[in-house]
Design a protein around this motif. Structure first.
Motif, PDB file in Angstrom:
ATOM      1  N   GLU A 102       0.853  -1.178   0.000  1.00 22.45           N
ATOM      2  CA  GLU A 102       0.000   0.000   0.000  1.00 22.45           C
ATOM      3  C   GLU A 102       0.895   1.235   0.000  1.00 22.45           C
ATOM      4  N   PRO A 103       0.558   2.275  -0.773  1.00 26.55           N
ATOM      5  CA  PRO A 103       1.477   3.413  -0.951  1.00 26.55           C
ATOM      6  C   PRO A 103       1.976   4.031   0.351  1.00 26.55           C
ATOM      7  N   ALA A 104       1.076   4.367   1.266  1.00 27.14           N
ATOM      8  CA  ALA A 104       1.514   5.011   2.514  1.00 27.14           C
ATOM      9  C   ALA A 104       2.375   4.075   3.349  1.00 27.14           C
ATOM     10  N   VAL A 105       2.034   2.796   3.355  1.00 29.77           N
ATOM     11  CA  VAL A 105       2.787   1.824   4.151  1.00 29.77           C
ATOM     12  C   VAL A 105       4.160   1.577   3.539  1.00 29.77           C
ATOM     13  N   GLU A 106       4.235   1.480   2.217  1.00 36.52           N
ATOM     14  CA  GLU A 106       5.536   1.299   1.554  1.00 36.52           C
ATOM     15  C   GLU A 106       6.487   2.437   1.887  1.00 36.52           C
ATOM     16  N   GLU A 107       5.961   3.653   1.815  1.00 35.51           N
ATOM     17  CA  GLU A 107       6.805   4.816   2.103  1.00 35.51           C
ATOM     18  C   GLU A 107       7.267   4.792   3.553  1.00 35.51           C
ATOM     19  N   ARG A 108       6.344   4.498   4.475  1.00 31.39           N
ATOM     20  CA  ARG A 108       6.709   4.431   5.892  1.00 31.39           C
ATOM     21  C   ARG A 108       7.753   3.351   6.148  1.00 31.39           C
ATOM     22  N   ASP A 109       7.556   2.174   5.575  1.00 37.63           N
ATOM     23  CA  ASP A 109       8.470   1.064   5.828  1.00 37.63           C
ATOM     24  C   ASP A 109       9.874   1.348   5.296  1.00 37.63           C
ATOM     25  N   SER A 110       9.954   2.003   4.155  1.00 39.19           N
ATOM     26  CA  SER A 110      11.270   2.370   3.617  1.00 39.19           C
ATOM     27  C   SER A 110      11.986   3.326   4.559  1.00 39.19           C
ATOM     28  N   ARG A 111      11.246   4.272   5.102  1.00 38.42           N
ATOM     29  CA  ARG A 111      11.828   5.233   6.037  1.00 38.42           C
ATOM     30  C   ARG A 111      12.292   4.525   7.323  1.00 38.42           C
ATOM     31  N   ILE A 112      11.487   3.595   7.804  1.00 36.71           N
ATOM     32  CA  ILE A 112      11.849   2.851   9.013  1.00 36.71           C
ATOM     33  C   ILE A 112      13.100   2.020   8.773  1.00 36.71           C
ATOM     34  N   ARG A 113      13.161   1.380   7.638  1.00 31.46           N
ATOM     35  CA  ARG A 113      14.318   0.522   7.357  1.00 31.46           C
ATOM     36  C   ARG A 113      15.605   1.339   7.303  1.00 31.46           C
ATOM     37  N   ARG A 114      15.556   2.495   6.631  1.00 28.13           N
ATOM     38  CA  ARG A 114      16.746   3.341   6.536  1.00 28.13           C
ATOM     39  C   ARG A 114      17.191   3.810   7.922  1.00 28.13           C
ATOM     40  N   THR A 115      16.225   4.210   8.748  1.00 29.74           N
ATOM     41  CA  THR A 115      16.558   4.720  10.074  1.00 29.74           C
ATOM     42  C   THR A 115      17.155   3.634  10.955  1.00 29.74           C
ATOM     43  N   LEU A 116      16.573   2.453  10.925  1.00 34.65           N
ATOM     44  CA  LEU A 116      17.101   1.350  11.743  1.00 34.65           C
ATOM     45  C   LEU A 116      18.509   0.968  11.295  1.00 34.65           C
ATOM     46  N   HIS A 117      18.733   0.968   9.984  1.00 32.31           N
ATOM     47  CA  HIS A 117      20.085   0.670   9.483  1.00 32.31           C
ATOM     48  C   HIS A 117      21.101   1.691   9.992  1.00 32.31           C
ATOM     49  N   ARG A 118      20.724   2.966   9.954  1.00 28.86           N
ATOM     50  CA  ARG A 118      21.644   4.006  10.402  1.00 28.86           C
ATOM     51  C   ARG A 118      21.975   3.853  11.881  1.00 28.86           C
ATOM     52  N   GLN A 119      21.044   3.280  12.619  1.00 29.56           N
ATOM     53  CA  GLN A 119      21.263   3.100  14.050  1.00 29.56           C
ATOM     54  C   GLN A 119      21.969   1.788  14.374  1.00 29.56           C
ATOM     55  N   GLY A 120      22.381   1.064  13.342  1.00 24.13           N
ATOM     56  CA  GLY A 120      23.150  -0.144  13.555  1.00 24.13           C
ATOM     57  C   GLY A 120      22.334  -1.408  13.752  1.00 24.13           C
ATOM     58  N   LEU A 121      21.039  -1.331  13.542  1.00 23.32           N
ATOM     59  CA  LEU A 121      20.192  -2.517  13.665  1.00 23.32           C
ATOM     60  C   LEU A 121      20.062  -3.208  12.309  1.00 23.32           C
ATOM     61  N   ARG A 122      19.995  -4.499  12.347  1.00 19.97           N
ATOM     62  CA  ARG A 122      19.716  -5.274  11.142  1.00 19.97           C
ATOM     63  C   ARG A 122      18.214  -5.157  10.853  1.00 19.97           C
ATOM     64  N   ALA A 123      17.864  -4.677   9.702  1.00 19.08           N
ATOM     65  CA  ALA A 123      16.458  -4.468   9.346  1.00 19.08           C
ATOM     66  C   ALA A 123      16.192  -5.134   8.004  1.00 19.08           C
ATOM     67  N   GLU A 124      15.358  -6.166   7.994  1.00 22.47           N
ATOM     68  CA  GLU A 124      15.130  -6.945   6.779  1.00 22.47           C
ATOM     69  C   GLU A 124      13.639  -7.067   6.492  1.00 22.47           C
ATOM     70  N   ALA A 125      13.281  -6.785   5.246  1.00 23.72           N
ATOM     71  CA  ALA A 125      11.906  -6.983   4.779  1.00 23.72           C
ATOM     72  C   ALA A 125      11.888  -8.163   3.825  1.00 23.72           C
ATOM     73  N   HIS A 126      10.923  -9.047   4.003  1.00 20.24           N
ATOM     74  CA  HIS A 126      10.820 -10.265   3.195  1.00 20.24           C
ATOM     75  C   HIS A 126       9.480 -10.296   2.471  1.00 20.24           C
ATOM     76  N   ASN A 127       9.372 -11.173   1.501  1.00 21.58           N
ATOM     77  CA  ASN A 127       8.114 -11.388   0.796  1.00 21.58           C
ATOM     78  C   ASN A 127       7.338 -12.504   1.485  1.00 21.58           C
ATOM     79  N   GLY A 128       6.271 -12.148   2.158  1.00 22.65           N
ATOM     80  CA  GLY A 128       5.439 -13.157   2.789  1.00 22.65           C
ATOM     81  C   GLY A 128       4.010 -13.122   2.310  1.00 22.65           C
ATOM     82  N   HIS A 129       3.753 -12.378   1.225  1.00 27.33           N
ATOM     83  CA  HIS A 129       2.380 -12.060   0.853  1.00 27.33           C
ATOM     84  C   HIS A 129       2.017 -12.484  -0.560  1.00 27.33           C
ATOM     85  N   LEU A 130       3.020 -12.528  -1.464  1.00 26.60           N
ATOM     86  CA  LEU A 130       2.744 -12.694  -2.885  1.00 26.60           C
ATOM     87  C   LEU A 130       3.599 -13.799  -3.485  1.00 26.60           C
TER      88      LEU A 130
END
Length: 474
Positions: A102-130
């Motif tokens: 979903e557009p708003a969720v995709e944008e939010r998740d990308s922002r979250i992933r970038r921020t977590l990476h910058r903070q040194g956390l491993r952040a991984e998104a997988h395909n569990g839906h399609l």
């Protein structure tokens, strides 16, 4: 073991869960987290029927986790802040989740992933839906598909579904995490209990949210309903559809598990017919990812100049309540209100009547479905409404106007479906249920409390719709 947050969203299952499996394969201890953040989903925060389902699905997921030694940790608030706080409180070094498109969720998740990476956390998104991520299939020119048939040919050529994976037999236990809230505090179920029939065991069409309910629904489909599916799926009075749509939307079952269950015990033509329907689900997510504006605006921008009628509140209410005077339309809308679901053939008929005969904008219909369907999925809802309205990708041309009376006579010849959901017409002869005003039964229907005539007649609605289309072209 070092904790890893497994962020559950619309993937409320333990079988075939790539994010959960990734945490386990990394030697980390999965900490199951659910964050309630509807304010982050833009203009399409989940509707009332979706929330009613989600509450029960989360209860079921928590029970499944507890049977394995774990439990679901529930939070409410901003997703990023919550993930950061949970990681800090537990020492988690990673966050795993499944992608949503979903557009708003995709944008939010990308922002979250970038921020977590910058903070040194491993952040991984997988395909569990399609079966296919939206960017995995493209035309020869590298463009997104706009037509289903070539999209599906490309999908079949690249066919490689994941293997099914069992649920973990045991999971680690965690104590309370600061900031957790009880599931009931989210306020997901309706206060007035209008959803009671959805789950009532007295009804054969009742729902059972959760992974176990999804597995049971799949079993009923493969054992009883799939035989004759290719033709019977269009007959609303017969229970030959899978009824898996809400389970797929909430990720209570993976599409590849559905396909795996069909292999070996289903005739090839029946299997192909159903898998093709899963293909439309894939196509819907492909289109939404590449054309995110279509949730609210026409894909075919020529229709920006179309003369939609002003939706008079009384007219829109009559459609929503199943009081249009067109029996098949009213049956579908009443089925929706009673069960949170509507047969797919009837969905097309009620949508066509709204957008063609009543000439009310497809957005008004999409919003009503969004709030009342337990399987409300932004990709499928958007594609379906724009397809029927003639404004979307690979759409039925606007001049193709469904005649709901002819549709009823073809797909509900005895009026069985109509009689079930419109009891005012049960006393009429079967042939009169499709259009009482044409069969000389308008007075009898009116005595039972049914409208004497439709809001808009079949010929009149078609004429005015085509006239509006001509003016747009001019």
């Amino acid at each position: 073991m070092t904790p890893a947050i497994v962020w559950f969203r619309n993937d409320l299952r333990l079988r075939d869960h790539p994010a959960l499996q990734a945490a386990l394969k990394a030697g980390l201890a999965p900490l199951p987290v659910y964050i309630h953040a509807p304010h982050e989903e833009g203009d399409w925060a989940p509707g009332a029927a979706s929330n009613a389902w989600r509450h029960r699905a989360l209860v079921a997921l928590d029970a499944d986790l507890r049977r394995r030694g774990s439990r679901l940790h529930v939070f409410a608030g901003d997703s990023l802040a919550t993930l950061q706080a949970v990681a800090a409180a537990t020492g988690a070094t990673a966050v795993f989740w499944h992608r949503r498109h979903e557009p708003a969720v995709e944008e939010r998740d990308s922002r979250i992933r970038r921020t977590l990476h910058r903070q040194g956390l491993r952040a991984e998104a997988h395909n569990g839906h399609l079966l296919f991520e939206p960017w995995q299939l493209a035309t020869r020119n590298g463009d997104p598909f706009r037509v289903f048939t070539p999209f599906w040919k490309a999908a079949l050529a690249a066919w490689n579904p994941p293997r099914v994976q069992p649920a973990p037999t045991a999971l680690p236990t965690f104590g309370a995490v600061p900031g957790e809230v009880p599931l009931d505090a989210l306020g997901l179920p309706p206060r007035r209990g209008w959803d009671a029939r959805f789950w009532d065991p007295r009804f054969l069409d009742r729902w059972t949210p959760g992974e176990q309910g999804a597995v049971a629904a799949l079993g009923r489909f493969t054992q009883e309903r799939v035989h004759g599916y290719d033709k019977g799926r269009d007959v609303p009075a017969r229970s030959l559809t899978s009824r898996l749509s809400p389970h797929l939307h909430f990720g209570e079952i993976a599409p590849w598990r559905v396909i795996d269950a069909l292999v070996g015990n289903t005739a090839p033509e029946q299997r192909a017919a159903y898998v093709r329907e899963l293909g439309w689900r894939e196509f819907a997510h492909h289109v939404l990812h590449h054309f995110p504006h279509t949730t609210d605006t026409n894909f075919n921008r020529r229709f920006d100049d179309f003369e939609w009628a002003e939706p008079a509140p009384a007219t829109l209410d009559a459609w929503q309540q199943g009081r249009t005077g067109v029996p098949i339309v009213d049956a579908g809308m009443r089925e929706l209100w009673a069960t949170g679901w509507m047969h797919n053939r009837v969905r097309m008929v009620v949508a066509s009547y709204l957008t063609k005969h009543l000439r009310i904008h497809w957005r008004d219909g999409a919003r009503w479905f969004w709030d009342t369907l337990v399987d409300a999925d932004l990709a499928n809802n958007t594609l379906g409404w724009q397809w029927v309205a003639g404004t979307g990708v690979d759409a039925a041309p606007y001049f193709r106007v469904f005649n709901p009376v002819l549709q009823a006579r073809r797909f509900d010849p005895d009026g069985t479906y109509i009689a079930h959901w419109v009891p005012e017409l049960r006393g009429l002869p079967a042939a009169a249920r499709h259009a009482p005003w044409e069969a000389g039964a308008a007075d009898e229907a009116a005595r039972s409390g049914y409208p004497r005539r439709p809001l808009v007649g079949m010929a009149e609605g078609r004429r005015d719709a085509l006239a509006a289309l001509s003016r747009m072209k001019a």
